[in-house]
Write an enzyme that holds these catalytic residues in place. Structure first.
Site, mmCIF file in Angstrom:
data_model
loop_
_atom_site.group_PDB
_atom_site.id
_atom_site.type_symbol
_atom_site.label_atom_id
_atom_site.label_comp_id
_atom_site.label_asym_id
_atom_site.label_seq_id
_atom_site.Cartn_x
_atom_site.Cartn_y
_atom_site.Cartn_z
ATOM 1 N N HIS A 140 -2.059 1.240 9.268
ATOM 2 C CA HIS A 140 -2.135 0.336 8.121
ATOM 3 C C HIS A 140 -3.538 0.360 7.538
ATOM 4 O O HIS A 140 -4.458 -0.274 8.069
ATOM 5 C CB HIS A 140 -1.729 -1.084 8.549
ATOM 6 C CG HIS A 140 -1.627 -2.034 7.414
ATOM 7 N ND1 HIS A 140 -2.050 -3.335 7.472
ATOM 8 C CD2 HIS A 140 -1.139 -1.868 6.156
ATOM 9 C CE1 HIS A 140 -1.839 -3.929 6.307
ATOM 10 N NE2 HIS A 140 -1.290 -3.051 5.486
ATOM 11 N N ASN A 190 -3.144 -9.530 7.961
ATOM 12 C CA ASN A 190 -2.252 -10.308 7.101
ATOM 13 C C ASN A 190 -1.702 -11.545 7.803
ATOM 14 O O ASN A 190 -1.478 -12.578 7.163
ATOM 15 C CB ASN A 190 -1.112 -9.435 6.573
ATOM 16 C CG ASN A 190 -1.589 -8.538 5.440
ATOM 17 O OD1 ASN A 190 -2.684 -8.742 4.908
ATOM 18 N ND2 ASN A 190 -0.806 -7.552 5.078
HETATM 19 N N1 LIG Z 1 -1.098 -1.555 -2.457
HETATM 20 C C1 LIG Z 1 -1.631 -2.176 -1.396
HETATM 21 O O1 LIG Z 1 -2.499 -3.046 -1.503
HETATM 22 C C2 LIG Z 1 -1.191 -1.780 -0.008
HETATM 23 C C3 LIG Z 1 -2.055 -2.002 1.076
HETATM 24 C C4 LIG Z 1 -1.677 -1.571 2.347
HETATM 25 C C5 LIG Z 1 -0.442 -0.986 2.534
HETATM 26 N N2 LIG Z 1 0.410 -0.811 1.471
HETATM 27 C C6 LIG Z 1 1.693 -0.136 1.708
HETATM 28 O O2 LIG Z 1 1.547 1.227 1.319
HETATM 29 C C7 LIG Z 1 2.808 1.719 0.839
HETATM 30 C C8 LIG Z 1 2.622 2.269 -0.561
HETATM 31 O O3 LIG Z 1 2.144 1.245 -1.413
HETATM 32 P P1 LIG Z 1 1.440 1.584 -2.799
HETATM 33 O O4 LIG Z 1 0.825 0.325 -3.257
HETATM 34 O O5 LIG Z 1 0.622 2.812 -2.672
HETATM 35 O O6 LIG Z 1 2.719 1.923 -3.702
HETATM 36 P P2 LIG Z 1 2.765 2.768 -5.064
HETATM 37 O O7 LIG Z 1 3.984 2.300 -5.775
HETATM 38 O O8 LIG Z 1 1.452 2.758 -5.764
HETATM 39 O O9 LIG Z 1 3.004 4.274 -4.567
HETATM 40 C C9 LIG Z 1 4.183 4.703 -3.939
HETATM 41 C C10 LIG Z 1 4.361 6.167 -4.313
HETATM 42 O O10 LIG Z 1 5.354 6.744 -3.476
HETATM 43 C C11 LIG Z 1 6.091 7.679 -4.238
HETATM 44 N N3 LIG Z 1 7.348 7.935 -3.546
HETATM 45 C C12 LIG Z 1 8.428 7.140 -3.458
HETATM 46 N N4 LIG Z 1 9.364 7.730 -2.652
HETATM 47 C C13 LIG Z 1 8.835 8.923 -2.242
HETATM 48 C C14 LIG Z 1 9.270 9.977 -1.388
HETATM 49 N N5 LIG Z 1 10.474 9.926 -0.798
HETATM 50 N N6 LIG Z 1 8.446 11.025 -1.210
HETATM 51 C C15 LIG Z 1 7.247 11.085 -1.789
HETATM 52 N N7 LIG Z 1 6.764 10.112 -2.593
HETATM 53 C C16 LIG Z 1 7.545 9.038 -2.801
HETATM 54 C C17 LIG Z 1 6.223 7.032 -5.600
HETATM 55 O O11 LIG Z 1 6.497 8.020 -6.592
HETATM 56 C C18 LIG Z 1 4.836 6.380 -5.768
HETATM 57 O O12 LIG Z 1 3.926 7.246 -6.413
HETATM 58 C C19 LIG Z 1 3.786 0.545 0.933
HETATM 59 O O13 LIG Z 1 4.477 0.633 2.155
HETATM 60 C C20 LIG Z 1 2.869 -0.666 0.917
HETATM 61 O O14 LIG Z 1 3.432 -1.788 1.553
HETATM 62 C C21 LIG Z 1 0.049 -1.166 0.198
#
Ligand SMILES: NC(=O)c1ccc[n+]([C@@H]2O[C@H](COP(=O)([O-])OP(=O)(O)OC[C@H]3O[C@@H](n4cnc5c(N)ncnc54)[C@H](O)[C@@H]3O)[C@@H](O)[C@H]2O)c1
Length: 284
Positions: A140, A190
């Site tokens: 994470h 968190n």
């Molecule tokens: N944004 C934050 O603050 C944060 C912090 C820590 C963890 N996370 C976790 O990280 C993960 C991603 O979050 P994010 O904010 O980067 O989301 P995001 O929406 O910015 O990015 C997700 C990306 O994944 C791509 N995608 C979807 N399905 C796919 C697949 N099968 N193969 C390849 N690419 C695929 C999408 O096209 C998109 O570009 C989530 O699980 C979220 O909970 C987010």
């Protein structure tokens, strides 16, 4: 096991940030997106952030070129076959992540480690969807991944301790500050931060205080580095509400539930910095 090549699935906010950290740390990286356009968008983000580092003399142009040279883009999951570690950072949906892990489990070598960057889903549930749950961990990262040092390295009851160690060692090798923890709702940060920020929001109404004064109180009364309202704006109101909902679902403690004020802001599209309006208004 020393990771030679890492795969990052999803090059959105988190995936692009994690890929950036990996290539800058000298690790060959394969980034997979669902379309060539989205993969290119991820690469462009990394390039932009590296270029900012060059402008600020944090790295040289040669370092930047070498880092970008370590990034290979693909839309094919099979291109991850040679990866020793795959970190998924796709949408926060259990079914999509389970399907992905099930496919990856068949593509990568038996020794490869599968990691999820999920914030709120159960790592155990994702692991159980694979045929080799012992190789699944949580890694994470925090947003922005190139800036925030912490990585929570999450073990399930099924994780092989050697796999947990390998993920921890990899996080340390790419310059992060990893910690080890078990798969519990919210992991460490968190679990502490979400209810605390929810308390802060409830105090706004209870104490009749403005967001500005609440932030001032925590900055100057406790030396927090950022006020709670400014922090929620930075995290994104929707992301915070989603994380609160997940903790509330798992733990049923009232402090975990998102305050109605935040739910209303999320519904109104007042999502904080990313939409230009949250507790504060931002120039865009
Ligand atoms: N944004 C934050 O603050 C944060 C912090 C820590 C963890 N996370 C976790 O990280 C993960 C991603 O979050 P994010 O904010 O980067 O989301 P995001 O929406 O910015 O990015 C997700 C990306 O994944 C791509 N995608 C979807 N399905 C796919 C697949 N099968 N193969 C390849 N690419 C695929 C999408 O096209 C998109 O570009 C989530 O699980 C979220 O909970 C987010």
């Amino acid at each position: 096991m020393e990771v030679q090549t890492v795969g990052i699935v999803g090059l959105g906010t988190m995936g692009a940030g994690i890929a950036h950290v990996c290539v800058q740390a000298g690790v060959e990286t394969v980034g997979r997106e669902v379309s060539a356009g989205l993969a290119e968008r991820g690469r462009a983000t990394i390039e932009r952030h590296l270029a900012r580092g060059v402008e600020k003399s944090r790295l040289t142009q040669e370092d930047m070129d070498a880092a970008l040279g370590r990034l290979r883009l693909t839309t094919e999951l099979e291109a991850l076959a040679g990866c020793d570690l795959v970190i998924e950072a796709i949408v926060e949906q259990a079914d999509a992540k389970k399907e992905l892990f099930d496919e990856l489990d068949r593509i990568v070598s038996p020794q490869a480690v599968l990691a999820t960057n999920t914030s709120a889903l159960s790592v155990t549930e994702l692991a159980a969807a694979t045929s080799h749950p012992q190789r699944v961990v949580g890694m994470h990262f925090f947003n922005p991944a190139p800036v925030l040092p912490l990585v929570e390295v999450v073990r399930t009851q099924l994780t092989d301790p050697a796999v947990h160690d390998a993920a921890y060692d990899f996080a340390a090798r790419i310059g992060k500050e990893p910690i080890r923890c078990s798969d519990t709702p919210g992991f460490v940060v968190n679990r502490v931060l979400i209810p605390l920020l929810n308390d802060c929001v409830r105090v706004l109404d209870e104490a009749g205080v403005t967001p500005d004064d609440l932030d001032k109180a925590m900055l100057h009364g406790t030396r927090w580095p950022i006020g709670p309202c400014a922090l929620i704006d930075l995290i994104g109101i929707d992301i915070h509400v989603h994380a609160s909902d997940a903790l509330w679902e798992s733990l049923r403690e009232p402090r975990m539930a998102p305050p109605p004020r935040l739910v209303a802001m999320a519904k109104a599209g007042l999502l904080g910095r990313k939409t230009g309006r949250g507790f504060y208004t931002y120039e865009r």
